[in-house]
Design a protein around this motif. Sequence first.
Motif, short mmCIF file in Angstrom:
data_model
loop_
_atom_site.label_atom_id
_atom_site.label_comp_id
_atom_site.label_asym_id
_atom_site.label_seq_id
_atom_site.Cartn_x
_atom_site.Cartn_y
_atom_site.Cartn_z
N SER A 47 -24.88 44.11 -3.88
CA SER A 47 -24.75 45.53 -4.59
C SER A 47 -23.59 45.79 -4.63
O SER A 47 -22.95 45.63 -3.35
CB SER A 47 -25.87 46.34 -4.26
N SER A 48 -22.76 46.37 -5.76
CA SER A 48 -21.57 46.71 -5.67
C SER A 48 -21.67 48.25 -6.14
O SER A 48 -21.99 48.52 -7.28
CB SER A 48 -20.63 45.91 -6.47
N GLY B 142 -22.00 51.33 -10.07
CA GLY B 142 -22.70 50.51 -9.63
C GLY B 142 -23.26 49.20 -10.48
O GLY B 142 -23.32 49.37 -11.71
N CYS B 143 -23.20 48.13 -10.03
CA CYS B 143 -23.51 46.97 -10.50
C CYS B 143 -24.11 45.94 -9.24
O CYS B 143 -24.13 46.36 -8.37
CB CYS B 143 -22.42 46.28 -11.17
N ARG B 144 -24.78 44.74 -9.73
CA ARG B 144 -25.08 43.94 -8.76
C ARG B 144 -24.77 42.36 -9.08
O ARG B 144 -24.57 42.07 -10.11
CB ARG B 144 -26.59 43.91 -8.49
N SER C 118 -25.22 44.37 -15.06
CA SER C 118 -25.63 45.85 -15.03
C SER C 118 -26.96 46.17 -15.84
O SER C 118 -27.98 46.38 -14.99
CB SER C 118 -24.45 46.75 -15.66
N THR C 119 -27.07 45.97 -17.03
CA THR C 119 -28.39 45.86 -17.66
C THR C 119 -28.93 44.47 -17.75
O THR C 119 -30.26 44.58 -18.09
CB THR C 119 -28.09 46.26 -19.10
N GLY C 120 -28.31 43.32 -17.65
CA GLY C 120 -28.82 42.25 -17.84
C GLY C 120 -28.95 41.60 -19.34
O GLY C 120 -29.54 40.38 -19.45
N SER D 106 -11.92 51.41 -5.42
CA SER D 106 -12.01 49.88 -6.01
C SER D 106 -13.44 49.48 -5.63
O SER D 106 -14.22 49.96 -4.69
CB SER D 106 -11.24 48.92 -4.90
N GLY D 107 -14.05 48.63 -6.64
CA GLY D 107 -15.28 48.22 -6.45
C GLY D 107 -15.42 47.49 -5.07
O GLY D 107 -14.84 46.56 -4.64
N LYS D 108 -16.54 47.26 -4.45
CA LYS D 108 -17.11 46.76 -3.39
C LYS D 108 -17.12 45.29 -3.72
O LYS D 108 -16.53 44.50 -2.77
CB LYS D 108 -18.45 46.96 -2.84
#
Length: 219
Positions: A183-184, A97-99, A165-167, A75-77
């Motif tokens: 951050s995840s 990863g994403c934020r 992710s990319t913005g 699972s994602g953080k």
Amino acid sequence: MVAARDILTIALPKGTLYTNSVKLLGLAGLDTEFMKEPGRQLLLYSEEDAVRFIICRPTDIPTYVEYGAADLGLSGKDTIVEQHKDVYELLDLKYGGCRFVVAVPEDKPKELAYWNQTRVATKFPRIAEEFFLQQGMQMEIIKLHGNIELAPIVGLAEMIVDLVSTGRTLRENKLVPVADVLSSTTRLIANRVSHRLKSGRINPLVERIRQVVEEGGLK
């Protein structure tokens, strides 16, 4: 014949995280060849490993794990933090990863403190509230289920907290990040009871997964 109590159940996320999740488990020694194209099947079983796989929405995985329907889950953080489920976080798997960022209209002030006591739209109210409390800011949190970027455009909120992710989506809607929130990445989580009662099965698998991650197996 393996007894039902000895079968290990792992919850895997549908969608973009599925392929890497299956690859990781394969590199850790599980039989996953038959899982590359799951089709519409939501329950898969490996007789060779005595492992059952539940394929479900990423946001549902912590619930399956908390209630013991799954012993382990990927699972994602972000989902773990937002839902605050009673699960045991075992490993950072370092993919997906994403934020989270705070974003405001590009023609507005960029200092975060300027926006104190205003409205913020988000799909993640717990994460947003905790962040702003840490900043000493009192915000009105408005929960939405999609199209968060629309909120500042139509005056529903002055700012947003969302995953990027990319913005690209922010730029298309003339929004700019002004603060990083969280951050995840994908995490391996366990049901607390299962982690104790099935430690003989879970711990060796966790160590194999840890080794794959440390060796950069998914890169």
